[in-house]
Design a protein around this motif. Structure first.
Motif, PDB file in Angstrom:
ATOM      1  N   ARG A   4       0.831  -1.203   0.000  1.00  0.00           N
ATOM      2  CA  ARG A   4       0.000   0.000   0.000  1.00  0.00           C
ATOM      3  C   ARG A   4       0.866   1.254   0.000  1.00  0.00           C
ATOM      4  O   ARG A   4       0.521   2.267  -0.602  1.00  0.00           O
ATOM      5  CB  ARG A   4      -0.934  -0.016   1.209  1.00  0.00           C
ATOM      6  CG  ARG A   4      -1.832   1.205   1.319  1.00  0.00           C
ATOM      7  CD  ARG A   4      -2.907   0.987   2.354  1.00  0.00           C
ATOM      8  NE  ARG A   4      -3.815  -0.093   1.959  1.00  0.00           N
ATOM      9  CZ  ARG A   4      -4.798  -0.553   2.730  1.00  0.00           C
ATOM     10  NH1 ARG A   4      -4.968  -0.058   3.940  1.00  0.00           N
ATOM     11  NH2 ARG A   4      -5.566  -1.527   2.303  1.00  0.00           N
ATOM     12  N   ARG A  54     -13.777  21.730   2.217  1.00  0.00           N
ATOM     13  CA  ARG A  54     -13.774  20.472   1.454  1.00  0.00           C
ATOM     14  C   ARG A  54     -12.422  19.796   1.580  1.00  0.00           C
ATOM     15  O   ARG A  54     -11.377  20.417   1.419  1.00  0.00           O
ATOM     16  CB  ARG A  54     -14.098  20.730  -0.015  1.00  0.00           C
ATOM     17  CG  ARG A  54     -14.191  19.460  -0.858  1.00  0.00           C
ATOM     18  CD  ARG A  54     -14.860  19.752  -2.202  1.00  0.00           C
ATOM     19  NE  ARG A  54     -14.171  20.798  -2.937  1.00  0.00           N
ATOM     20  CZ  ARG A  54     -13.123  20.575  -3.737  1.00  0.00           C
ATOM     21  NH1 ARG A  54     -12.651  19.361  -3.857  1.00  0.00           N
ATOM     22  NH2 ARG A  54     -12.570  21.584  -4.387  1.00  0.00           N
ATOM     23  N   ASN A  91     -10.214  16.470   0.198  1.00  0.00           N
ATOM     24  CA  ASN A  91     -10.118  15.442  -0.837  1.00  0.00           C
ATOM     25  C   ASN A  91      -9.790  14.102  -0.171  1.00  0.00           C
ATOM     26  O   ASN A  91      -8.634  13.729   0.000  1.00  0.00           O
ATOM     27  CB  ASN A  91      -9.043  15.817  -1.861  1.00  0.00           C
ATOM     28  CG  ASN A  91      -9.017  14.877  -3.043  1.00  0.00           C
ATOM     29  OD1 ASN A  91      -9.697  13.853  -3.060  1.00  0.00           O
ATOM     30  ND2 ASN A  91      -8.226  15.221  -4.053  1.00  0.00           N
ATOM     31  N   GLY A  92     -10.848  13.391   0.210  1.00  0.00           N
ATOM     32  CA  GLY A  92     -10.660  12.128   0.913  1.00  0.00           C
ATOM     33  C   GLY A  92     -10.133  11.014   0.038  1.00  0.00           C
ATOM     34  O   GLY A  92      -9.709   9.970   0.552  1.00  0.00           O
ATOM     35  N   ASN A  93     -10.133  11.198  -1.296  1.00  0.00           N
ATOM     36  CA  ASN A  93      -9.616  10.169  -2.197  1.00  0.00           C
ATOM     37  C   ASN A  93      -8.097  10.205  -2.322  1.00  0.00           C
ATOM     38  O   ASN A  93      -7.501   9.269  -2.851  1.00  0.00           O
ATOM     39  CB  ASN A  93     -10.238  10.326  -3.589  1.00  0.00           C
ATOM     40  CG  ASN A  93     -11.737  10.076  -3.581  1.00  0.00           C
ATOM     41  OD1 ASN A  93     -12.227   9.224  -2.842  1.00  0.00           O
ATOM     42  ND2 ASN A  93     -12.470  10.832  -4.398  1.00  0.00           N
ATOM     43  N   HIS A  94      -7.493  11.292  -1.854  1.00  0.00           N
ATOM     44  CA  HIS A  94      -6.051  11.398  -1.942  1.00  0.00           C
ATOM     45  C   HIS A  94      -5.397  10.531  -0.873  1.00  0.00           C
ATOM     46  O   HIS A  94      -5.944  10.331   0.210  1.00  0.00           O
ATOM     47  CB  HIS A  94      -5.607  12.854  -1.788  1.00  0.00           C
ATOM     48  CG  HIS A  94      -4.209  13.098  -2.253  1.00  0.00           C
ATOM     49  ND1 HIS A  94      -3.113  12.909  -1.438  1.00  0.00           N
ATOM     50  CD2 HIS A  94      -3.722  13.507  -3.456  1.00  0.00           C
ATOM     51  CE1 HIS A  94      -2.020  13.203  -2.112  1.00  0.00           C
ATOM     52  NE2 HIS A  94      -2.355  13.569  -3.340  1.00  0.00           N
ATOM     53  N   PHE A  95      -4.188  10.022  -1.176  1.00  0.00           N
ATOM     54  CA  PHE A  95      -3.557   9.090  -0.238  1.00  0.00           C
ATOM     55  C   PHE A  95      -3.178   9.753   1.087  1.00  0.00           C
ATOM     56  O   PHE A  95      -2.945   9.067   2.083  1.00  0.00           O
ATOM     57  CB  PHE A  95      -2.326   8.417  -0.872  1.00  0.00           C
ATOM     58  CG  PHE A  95      -1.168   9.336  -1.171  1.00  0.00           C
ATOM     59  CD1 PHE A  95      -0.304   9.777  -0.180  1.00  0.00           C
ATOM     60  CD2 PHE A  95      -0.914   9.744  -2.476  1.00  0.00           C
ATOM     61  CE1 PHE A  95       0.765  10.600  -0.457  1.00  0.00           C
ATOM     62  CE2 PHE A  95       0.163  10.570  -2.768  1.00  0.00           C
ATOM     63  CZ  PHE A  95       1.005  11.005  -1.762  1.00  0.00           C
ATOM     64  N   ASP A 127      -6.183   8.803   3.077  1.00  0.00           N
ATOM     65  CA  ASP A 127      -6.726   7.475   2.837  1.00  0.00           C
ATOM     66  C   ASP A 127      -6.848   6.728   4.164  1.00  0.00           C
ATOM     67  O   ASP A 127      -5.898   6.620   4.934  1.00  0.00           O
ATOM     68  CB  ASP A 127      -5.814   6.709   1.871  1.00  0.00           C
ATOM     69  CG  ASP A 127      -6.408   5.384   1.447  1.00  0.00           C
ATOM     70  OD1 ASP A 127      -7.641   5.259   1.494  1.00  0.00           O
ATOM     71  OD2 ASP A 127      -5.642   4.478   1.081  1.00  0.00           O
ATOM     72  N   ASN A 128      -8.046   6.201   4.435  1.00  0.00           N
ATOM     73  CA  ASN A 128      -8.345   5.448   5.665  1.00  0.00           C
ATOM     74  C   ASN A 128      -8.141   6.272   6.940  1.00  0.00           C
ATOM     75  O   ASN A 128      -7.943   5.714   8.020  1.00  0.00           O
ATOM     76  CB  ASN A 128      -7.480   4.183   5.750  1.00  0.00           C
ATOM     77  CG  ASN A 128      -7.806   3.196   4.649  1.00  0.00           C
ATOM     78  OD1 ASN A 128      -8.957   3.076   4.238  1.00  0.00           O
ATOM     79  ND2 ASN A 128      -6.789   2.494   4.165  1.00  0.00           N
ATOM     80  N   GLU A 169      -3.876  19.420  -8.120  1.00  0.00           N
ATOM     81  CA  GLU A 169      -5.028  18.896  -7.392  1.00  0.00           C
ATOM     82  C   GLU A 169      -5.089  19.541  -6.014  1.00  0.00           C
ATOM     83  O   GLU A 169      -4.084  19.599  -5.296  1.00  0.00           O
ATOM     84  CB  GLU A 169      -4.895  17.376  -7.273  1.00  0.00           C
ATOM     85  CG  GLU A 169      -6.044  16.692  -6.573  1.00  0.00           C
ATOM     86  CD  GLU A 169      -5.832  15.193  -6.482  1.00  0.00           C
ATOM     87  OE1 GLU A 169      -6.789  14.481  -6.076  1.00  0.00           O
ATOM     88  OE2 GLU A 169      -4.718  14.715  -6.807  1.00  0.00           O
ATOM     89  N   ILE A 206      -6.105  19.535  -2.175  1.00  0.00           N
ATOM     90  CA  ILE A 206      -6.364  18.544  -1.124  1.00  0.00           C
ATOM     91  C   ILE A 206      -7.213  19.157  -0.018  1.00  0.00           C
ATOM     92  O   ILE A 206      -8.197  18.554   0.418  1.00  0.00           O
ATOM     93  CB  ILE A 206      -5.032  18.003  -0.558  1.00  0.00           C
ATOM     94  CG1 ILE A 206      -4.215  17.357  -1.681  1.00  0.00           C
ATOM     95  CG2 ILE A 206      -5.289  17.007   0.565  1.00  0.00           C
ATOM     96  CD1 ILE A 206      -2.850  16.885  -1.241  1.00  0.00           C
TER      97      ILE A 206
END
Length: 665
Positions: free
Chosen positions: A230, A430, A432-436, A439-440, A467, A469
């Motif tokens: 990961r 806002r 960006n929860g999709n960024h690493f 992540d989790n 992008e 974040i």
């Protein structure tokens, strides 16, 4: 009709033997005396006529027998329109890629193709010169040999990890016949799995092309597609997630597939999986590195007959500390939030000012932090670019007073366009929860959460690649990122000091910075392909050898400015150590390329259409034909007539035997 061995026709002179026997009667007569021979004269006249007829019939049968037998040995034939003349050349491509391991009847496709190669070579005159081409493309495969040497080469053919397209094959063959204007008959023995690509084919239409497609019916294969972590950096004492991708290439589901994982010789666990047809399945296992350095592992399953992709070797480099270097601008005089955050056993933190460039420390760092620099020198800009090229992460905290020269350098070097200052008090609305970076991090959606705010930030051009974040209420970014080369550059648009923002004191700051560090660097690849030509590494030592760890196989690779050169060398899968003297500098794992795992060969009609579209005439042979040798002979040499003459000779011999018995009564 023509004769393959016309010199044998001289044996037709043997016809004189039965003629001589019949002309000269070597029988001794015994005289008998009778008193009255008048009746005997009448009997003698009648018997002599019958005996002469019998003798002529026997003579004719013997002449026919000798003539037919000699003609059979002269190998008569009706020549084919495409007849191969003596001393001509035949080129046979035998596909020995891994997809040819697929099972068919009593053996696999490769075994059937080898037998077809024997049959084809036996179908041509002994004077014919043969060329054997496999996927190895070795130097000797550019030569034409006699039939005996060709068969010896066939006996040595085995499966290989190399895969060739038709364009590569024809190009290789053309190199071997260049400058020779003699026609070449070419046979392609292959399953044509991923062989027919869209590349341009260089083919002389004067040379005849024949193909023999092999098929194992419904394709069936399960492979270990890939293994990855990961995070690119594995740290000692930190739980790691090993991701595994299994691929079912067959048209039917697979149930209760056992997949085992072994690390350093000890079983990590076994997974029992159900795989849908033609689908990937991603799964994972968790392990905790207990020691630093290189950890060797293997994932394997059982699947036959295609077994080259049942194992996947990998190794993980476990680092004890993550190197963090912070370069501070003149406005930073006190302890920074990065110094407090990375001051622990898991990190080695070092700090110096923008006026002193410590090149070695910057090169060794996984994370480079530029905290409010007021100038970017040429040397520092070059080191930052090199860090990004090698996969490192760079964090840039913009200063309060960013000069025009600073902005210009930033834009020219990294295409980051910083515009104006904004002193509006704004909060982040806002994430960006999709960024690493996050992540989790969140167990549930953030609703009415207390997020960071900013009293001052630098605005950035909205049309540039990048992008956001952390995004403020007005759409501007507090934390912004951009992918450059192999690394990431992160930009904090506000100084991380009280009065400007509270981001450095917020709970989001810790996971964001830790993930920047955890994802720093390209990370050492877990594995390489056996046909890799270059391995990127900093371990470049003259006379160092590559040693396989489970046997005595070793070789000395070449060196380049950025790694180790393997060139065209094809090595076997497994774990290898790069050794200098008695010291292991690095460990590499190698696996077969998974290109051949997907077994989906084209149909015969698709193959014919492929060649027809390129205006190449081909003859298609059926590999299931039990008398392939005869079919090839008739198509390329002509229709063999010697079996007919041999059969007629046998029939004449039987007829003579019958006549002799009848005449003796």
């Amino acid at each position: 009709m023509v004769f393959t061995s016309p010199l044998v026709l001289w044996a037709l002179t043997l016809i004189s033997l039965p003629i001589a026997i019949h002309l000269f009667q070597f029988r001794r007569y015994k005289k008998l005396y009778f008193s009255d021979v008048s009746l005997l004269k009448e009997v003698r006249s009648t018997s002599q006529t019958k005996n002469q007829l019998k003798h002529w019939i026997i003579l004719l049968s013997r002449i026919l027998f000798v003539g037919l037998l000699v003609t059979a040995f002269a190998e008569p034939m009706i020549p084919s329109i495409n007849r191969t003349e003596a001393n001509s050349r035949v080129s046979i491509y035998l596909d020995n890629s891994f997809s040819m391991q697929a099972s068919e009847g009593s053996g696999n496709l490769l075994q059937h193709a080898l037998q077809a190669g024997y049959d084809i070579s036996n179908s041509f005159p002994r004077q014919t010169r043969f060329q054997l081409i496999t996927n190895d493309f070795s130097a000797q495969e550019k030569r034409f040999t006699d039939a005996d040497e060709f068969i010896a080469l066939l006996d040595e053919v085995g499966a290989t990890a190399q895969h060739r397209t038709l364009a590569e094959l024809t190009s290789f063959q053309q190199q071997s016949i260049i400058g020779n204007h003699e026609k070449v008959k070419t046979f392609l023995l292959s399953d044509f799995n991923r062989v027919l690509d869209s590349s341009k084919i260089s083919w002389d239409t004067l040379n005849e092309l024949s193909i023999m497609p092999f098929s194992a019916g419904i394709p069936a294969n399960v492979s270990i597609d890939s293994v990855w972590l990961r995070t690119p950096i594995t740290q000692l004492g930190t739980e790691q997630v090993l991701n595994i991708r299994i691929r079912n290439h067959s048209l039917v589901p697979v149930q209760n597939l056992s997949v085992q994982v072994v690390i350093e010789g000890e079983a990590l666990g076994t997974l029992i999986l159900d795989l849908p047809a033609k689908m990937n399945l991603d799964t994972s296992m968790v392990f905790l590195p207990s020691a630093g350095g290189f950890i060797k592992g293997e994932v394997f399953l059982e699947d036959y007959p295609v077994s080259f992709d049942n194992n996947y070797f990998f190794n993980v480099f476990v680092t004890e500390v993550i190197e963090v270097v912070e370069i501070v601008g003149p406005d930073i005089v006190s302890k920074t939030p990065f110094q407090r955050l990375f001051d622990g056993n898991s990190f080695r933190y070092q700090r110096f000012s923008q006026d002193e460039i410590k090149q070695q420390l910057i090169e060794e760092a996984q994370v480079l932090i530029l905290n409010e620099p007021t100038a970017l020198s040429t040397g520092l800009t070059a080191l930052v670019a090199e860090k990004l090229a090698t996969g490192g992460n760079v964090l840039l905290v913009l200063p309060q007073n960013a000069t025009k020269a600073f902005k210009t350098t930033l834009n020219e070097a990294f295409a980051i366009d910083v515009r104006d200052e904004d002193t509006t008090q704004l909060s982040v609305n806002r994430i960006n929860g999709n960024h690493f970076l996050f992540d989790n991090v969140f167990d549930s959606p953030l609703i009415n959460a207390n997020l960071p705010h900013s009293n001052f930030h630098q605005t950035m051009a909205s049309n540039q690649r990048g992008e956001s974040i952390l995004t403020l209420f007005n759409g501007e970014s507090l934390l912004w990122t951009k992918r450059i080369s192999n690394g990431n550059i992160f930009v904090v648009t506000s100084p991380l000091r009280d009065g400007f923002t509270d981001f450095h004191r917020h709970a989001l700051f810790v996971p964001a910075m830790f993930n920047i560090a955890a994802h720093a660097g390209i990370g050492k690849p877990l594995a390489h392909k056996v046909n890799a030509k270059l391995i990127i590494t900093n371990s470049r030592i003259e006379e160092a050898r590559m040693q396989r760890l489970d046997d005595s196989t070793s070789f000395i690779p070449g060196l380049s400015h950025n790694g180790i050169l393997l060139g065209e060398k094809m090595i076997q899968p497994g774990h290898y150590a790069f050794i200098s003297g008695d010291s292991i500098m690095e460990v590499f794992s190698f696996n077969f390329d998974r290109n051949e795992s997907e077994i989906d060969p084209p149909s015969i009609s698709e193959i014919e259409t492929y060649f027809a579209d390129r205006q190449i005439a081909v003859k298609v042979y059926d590999e299931t034909d039990e008398d392939l040798s005869l079919e090839v002979t008739e198509a390329n040499i002509g229709t063999q007539l010697w079996p007919i003459f041999a059969l007629l000779a046998l029939m004449v011999l039987i007829l003579e035997t019958v006549l002799l018995k009848l005449f003796s009564k």
